[in-house]
Design a protein around this motif. Structure first.
Motif, short mmCIF file in Angstrom:
data_model
loop_
_atom_site.label_atom_id
_atom_site.label_comp_id
_atom_site.label_asym_id
_atom_site.label_seq_id
_atom_site.Cartn_x
_atom_site.Cartn_y
_atom_site.Cartn_z
N LEU A 101 5.64 1.80 -2.10
CA LEU A 101 6.47 0.61 -1.86
C LEU A 101 7.85 0.82 -2.64
CD1 LEU A 101 6.44 -2.05 -0.47
CD2 LEU A 101 5.18 -3.07 -2.45
N SER A 102 7.94 0.99 -3.86
CA SER A 102 9.26 1.07 -4.60
C SER A 102 9.93 2.28 -4.74
CB SER A 102 9.03 0.36 -6.03
OG SER A 102 8.00 1.17 -6.83
N ALA A 103 9.59 3.18 -4.02
CA ALA A 103 10.02 4.79 -3.99
C ALA A 103 11.34 4.62 -3.44
CB ALA A 103 9.10 5.70 -3.12
N ASP A 104 11.93 5.84 -3.61
CA ASP A 104 13.31 5.82 -3.09
C ASP A 104 13.34 6.25 -1.66
OD1 ASP A 104 14.66 7.09 -6.46
OD2 ASP A 104 14.49 5.16 -5.47
N LYS A 105 12.63 7.28 -1.48
CA LYS A 105 12.79 7.84 0.02
C LYS A 105 11.45 7.68 0.64
CE LYS A 105 15.90 10.74 -2.14
NZ LYS A 105 15.65 11.08 -3.53
N GLY A 106 11.19 6.19 0.74
CA GLY A 106 9.97 5.89 1.12
C GLY A 106 9.15 6.44 2.33
N GLY A 107 10.10 6.32 3.63
CA GLY A 107 9.66 6.49 5.00
C GLY A 107 8.88 7.54 5.15
N ILE A 108 9.51 8.88 5.01
CA ILE A 108 8.87 9.95 5.21
C ILE A 108 7.83 10.64 3.97
CG2 ILE A 108 9.48 12.66 5.10
CD1 ILE A 108 9.94 11.83 7.66
N LEU A 109 8.02 10.03 2.91
CA LEU A 109 7.02 10.54 2.04
C LEU A 109 5.70 9.78 2.27
CD1 LEU A 109 6.63 11.29 -0.90
CD2 LEU A 109 7.45 9.30 -1.74
N LEU A 110 5.98 8.63 2.84
CA LEU A 110 4.63 7.81 3.20
C LEU A 110 4.03 8.77 4.32
CD1 LEU A 110 4.83 4.05 4.40
CD2 LEU A 110 3.09 5.86 5.45
#
Lengths: 224, 69, 250
Positions: A156-165
């Protein structure tokens, strides 16, 4: 607020949002259909080949389309400060998470199930295989919703959320992929696939029991 | 008492025809482990150096402001 | 029950303890690994079926076993961090994960090098290699998640949750892949044939397994000490330690 009240309130709100922001459920659905169209275009349209790869292809397309919408699941509430309020008020986040996941499934999983007869058309599925597809989607898409919510909560509060998810959820998704596609494959041979369905149901039960707790933990640590 | 299994050092290197794969495996593993070890060691040293330079910088700033007063 | 562990949760005490352990674990692990590999490479008879290529077992099997063992330890640290809110356990996750990833890479790499002469291809989707590949993704996921946050603490905690979720999934993934493999097995045998091991051949393998374990311990001590320094940088004891280190090298 009690669990049930939080659940009901959140669920109703999510339904309203789904009704108003049609893109939230239309886009992933279109994505699913388009991906399925890509496969015959990419590997050739031989009916035998398509029938053979159909089980795996359908489930990979389902995964990708659910993951597509996953990032958005908690993001709006996080940005608006709704999550912060809930955490500060010591609200039972489990009720909130379950409502989000249930509504999310209505938006991402149910449309896939409804559209699955199309798959019989595109990929040349037999009636038995199509039944298996619907059944595995019924059991598997809730599991997908649970896993994608977990990924969304963690990043949720990560910098590069999308791909990391996507990266952290994909390994967890592999057992679902294996058993769901195996079930459809068995069905296409006219064989019994109850065992695979049972495994899917078991995985769903385990996930239902454990994932909301993990989601709650993940939401708290991202807001805190 | 275990016996050396090969007739000569050349035989040892050849590994019965599988030399390439055996030495690739062992060499690669050793390389990977050494790399991890040295990388970790260097990480620590770099941090210590960073902290030392920062402490030195703070000392200089403190001295400078003291002299000015 | 765990009261005696309490002092070790304090970073400064833990730092000193880890240093003590590291001092002898590191040389011991290197000696043990040298002993095991040299013994296995040169002082055991060749396998009846696989010839001398079976010697790769001395790095492949320990790496594979400990890739899973390391994940288990990482999950234990994560569990301790989440349940008892122990900060040093949180930091341990980031220290341990890369070690596990390297062990997994070694298992994959040596598995491929073993497979090529045996099965004719560098890669084969057999149960063990596929499971190892997924395990690698799990490790990389934990490492990526930990480093994705501006606030380091959030990253540590998120990685802890993911590590625990992953360990619950590990047996599920393992058995799914095994089952999948029996489903799609062709006429050829894709399982690595167990070399018929004479007891004399077993010893170097066991020693290598021990060596990999000791090395894991030594590297964890080293990396966790770095993590402690990084997280406690503002403390007086760290400043003193940094000063001492500077004067030692100068």
């Amino acid at each position: 607020m009690s669990h049930a009240n939080v659940f009901r309130a959140t669920f109703q709100r999510e339904l309203k949002l789904l009704a108003r922001q049609k893109a939230d459920w239309v886009n992933p659905l279109l994505f699913f259909i388009i991906i399925l169209t890509l496969f015959p275009l990419g590997v050739g349209a031989k009916p035998n080949l398509l029938r053979e790869i159909a089980p795996g292809v359908i489930w990979i397309a389902a995964l990708l389309s659910v993951l597509l919408g996953a990032e958005r699941q908690f993001r709006q509430d996080y940005r608006d400060g709704v999550l912060e309020q809930l955490v500060a008020a010591r609200s039972p986040l489990v009720g909130y998470s379950l409502a989000k996941i249930a509504a999310g499934w209505l938006g991402s999983g149910l449309p896939l199930i409804l559209v699955s007869p199309l798959l019989a058309l595109f990929l040349g599925l037999s009636t038995e295989a199509l039944t298996a597809v619907v059944l595995t989607l019924l059991l598997g898409t809730p599991l997908l919703s649970l896993l994608s919510a977990l990924g969304a909560a963690l990043t949720l509060s990560a910098d590069k959320g999308g791909i990391l998810l996507t990266l952290i959820i994909l390994p967890l998704y592999i057992p679902l992929l294996i058993f769901a596609s195996a079930a459809v494959e068995q069905a296409s041979f006219g064989l019994n696939y109850q065992a695979q369905l049972a495994v899917l149901a078991a995985m769903l039960c385990v996930a239902l029991a454990l994932v909301p707790l993990a989601v709650q933990k993940a939401l708290k640590l991202n807001v805190g | 008492m275990p016996q050396f299994n090969f007739a000569s050092f050349a035989d040892f290197l050849a590994m019965g025809g599988y030399g390439f794969f055996v030495w690739l495996s062992f060499g690669g593993s050793v390389a990977a482990l050494l790399a991890l070890g040295f990388y970790s060691k260097r990480q620590q040293q770099q941090f210590i150096q960073q902290q030392a330079s920062r402490a030195a910088r703070e000392d200089r700033v403190r001295q400078h402001t003291q002299e000015q007063q | 029950m765990f009261k005696w562990l309490d002092p070790y949760a304090k970073p400064q005490v833990l730092f000193a303890t880890l240093l003590w352990w590291q001092r002898w674990l590191m040389p011991l692990s290197i000696i043990v690994l040298l002993l095991g590999t040299v013994w296995g490479l040169g002082f055991t008879p060749a396998d009846y079926q696989q010839g001398d290529s079976y010697r790769i077992i001395h790095v492949h099997v320990p790496a594979a076993i400990w890739s899973m063992g390391v994940y288990a330890w990482m999950a234990i640290a994560a569990f301790i961090a989440l349940v008892w809110q122990v900060k040093t356990a949180q930091w341990a996750i980031g220290a341990i994960a890369p070690i596990g990833a390297v062990y997994t890479l070694i298992a994959l790499f040596t598995g491929a090098a073993w497979g090529k002469p045996m099965w004719g291809t560098w890669w084969v989707w057999d149960a063990r290699l596929t499971s190892e590949l997924i395990l690698l993704f799990l490790f990389l996921g934990v490492m990526a998640l930990q480093n994705a946050f501006a606030d380091r603490q959030t990253g540590d905690k998120a990685a802890a949750v993911l590590a625990v979720v992953g360990v619950v999934n590990l047996p599920i993934i393992h058995y799914s892949v095994e089952w999948w493999n029996t489903l799609h097995q062709g006429a050829t045998i894709t399982k690595f044939a167990k070399p018929s091991m004479d007891p004399s051949m077993l010893w170097p393998l066991l020693i290598c397994i021990l060596g990999f374990a000791l090395l894991f311990g030594a590297l964890t001590c080293l990396r966790l000490r770095t993590a402690i320094l990084q997280h406690e940088a503002h403390r007086p004891w760290v400043r003193q330690y940094v000063q001492e280190q500077q004067h030692a090298t100068v």
